[in-house]
Enzyme design. Sequence first.
Site, PDB file in Angstrom:
ATOM      1  N   GLU A 116       0.794  -1.242   0.000  1.00  0.00           N
ATOM      2  CA  GLU A 116       0.000   0.000   0.000  1.00  0.00           C
ATOM      3  C   GLU A 116       0.821   1.284   0.000  1.00  0.00           C
ATOM      4  OE1 GLU A 116      -2.732  -0.406   3.295  1.00  0.00           O
ATOM      5  OE2 GLU A 116      -3.729  -2.123   2.380  1.00  0.00           O
ATOM      6  N   GLU A 174      -6.050 -10.852  -1.168  1.00  0.00           N
ATOM      7  CA  GLU A 174      -6.784 -10.666   0.097  1.00  0.00           C
ATOM      8  C   GLU A 174      -8.287 -10.714  -0.165  1.00  0.00           C
ATOM      9  OE1 GLU A 174      -5.434  -7.305   2.379  1.00  0.00           O
ATOM     10  OE2 GLU A 174      -3.331  -7.660   1.897  1.00  0.00           O
TER      11      GLU A 174
HETATM   12  C1  XIL Z   1      -5.525  -6.588   8.638  1.00  0.00           C
HETATM   13  C2  XIL Z   1      -5.764  -7.817   9.517  1.00  0.00           C
HETATM   14  O1  XIL Z   1      -6.675  -8.665   8.870  1.00  0.00           O
HETATM   15  C3  XIL Z   1      -6.267  -7.385  10.876  1.00  0.00           C
HETATM   16  O2  XIL Z   1      -6.384  -8.499  11.742  1.00  0.00           O
HETATM   17  C4  XIL Z   1      -5.315  -6.348  11.476  1.00  0.00           C
HETATM   18  O3  XIL Z   1      -5.857  -5.865  12.686  1.00  0.00           O
HETATM   19  C5  XIL Z   1      -5.095  -5.207  10.536  1.00  0.00           C
HETATM   20  O4  XIL Z   1      -4.641  -5.699   9.276  1.00  0.00           O
HETATM   21  N1  XIL Z   1      -4.875  -4.848   3.893  1.00  0.00           N
HETATM   22  C6  XIL Z   1      -3.762  -5.568   4.260  1.00  0.00           C
HETATM   23  C7  XIL Z   1      -3.816  -6.451   5.439  1.00  0.00           C
HETATM   24  O5  XIL Z   1      -2.766  -5.566   3.518  1.00  0.00           O
HETATM   25  O6  XIL Z   1      -2.572  -6.559   6.100  1.00  0.00           O
HETATM   26  C8  XIL Z   1      -4.866  -6.000   6.424  1.00  0.00           C
HETATM   27  O7  XIL Z   1      -4.960  -7.004   7.427  1.00  0.00           O
HETATM   28  C9  XIL Z   1      -6.196  -5.813   5.727  1.00  0.00           C
HETATM   29  C10 XIL Z   1      -6.077  -4.749   4.663  1.00  0.00           C
END
Ligand code: XIL
Length: 336
Positions: free
Chosen positions: A141, A249
């Site tokens: 990101e 994701e």
């Molecule tokens: C999220 C996790 O799922 C949560 O448990 C944590 O509290 C915060 O991070 N994009 C990403 C992930 O790249 O690392 C994030 O994961 C969700 C959004």
Amino acid sequence: MKKEDKGCCTIPSLKEVYQAYFPIGAAIEVVNVERYSDLLKKHFNAMTLENSLKWPNIHPGKDDYRFEPADRLVDFAMSHGMRIHGHTLVWYAMGTPEWVYYAEDGAMASRELLLERMQEHIHTVVGRYKGKVAAWDVVNEAIENTDNGRQYHDGEYLQIIGPDYIKKAFQFAHEADPDALLFYNEYQIEFSIKRGKTLRMLKEFREEGIPIHGIGIQSHETLDVPSLGELRDAIETFAALGLKIHISELDLSVYPYRDTTCLYKGLTPELLERQAVRYGELFKVFREYRDVIYGVTFWGAADDHTWLDHGIRRTWPFLFDDDLKPKPAFWSVAQF
Ligand code: XIL
């Protein structure tokens, strides 16, 4: 097979159904390994570590590394033949603890110090899992999300090091494990402005020979967006650079972000059906692009654990319900 739940052992296995296409992954927390164990073994042949490899968890203090949760997940994945995806090495958000940005005397770290810390962190973490973690989300990101003319998200890495922190991170990861595949991971790059910014950065990487092998399209979806056309455009745009595409994701919330009507409407049969249709459409697109798709990874495994839920807010984003039973969406992904 009839579209009904015959229990975990008689339904088709997703990873077998998709064997000729791509690995099916799940992002997992160590607390869920036992509860999800049978589900993971049956349906998933790839694992991303949801939080255990993030800097604040694995390296919370300068000389303080905590490998245990990541070690346990890596051991579980290895012993069940799951390909492991490392997430993530450098991330401005929940990815970096504050101490990293400051020198011992409390002043802001210099460019040299921050680069040195990044290198030490990356070498230690990637080095530990060398030969086990197949691929890394090296940077997460980094592109500016809003349409304000900026190319990069304005955080400490950018301010202290400059935009080349991203390239340096890839070089450090490559030094630590020359065989690992290196990914850049980003959200909402199906949409044209952010896709364009990301493309500009990755083209530059290609021209300069930065070691990068793939892009993660996070794919936090809703019932309506992105459109299938936007998804296709994104896959084609990045594949044209010779990059592998990781749907990294995936989740599909039945209520859009910040929509609180879920609190009284709940999960209706109509929403379950719309989710099934949409999941079916998405996987049809993924199958079409199987030559360039590295894997499809869900950001979780079953509805009882998702980062999208806060307190009593529910989103029901996966193929398996709270009891780990297949939902209508499972069938539209597993039968085509
Ligand atoms: C999220 C996790 O799922 C949560 O448990 C944590 O509290 C915060 O991070 N994009 C990403 C992930 O790249 O690392 C994030 O994961 C969700 C959004």
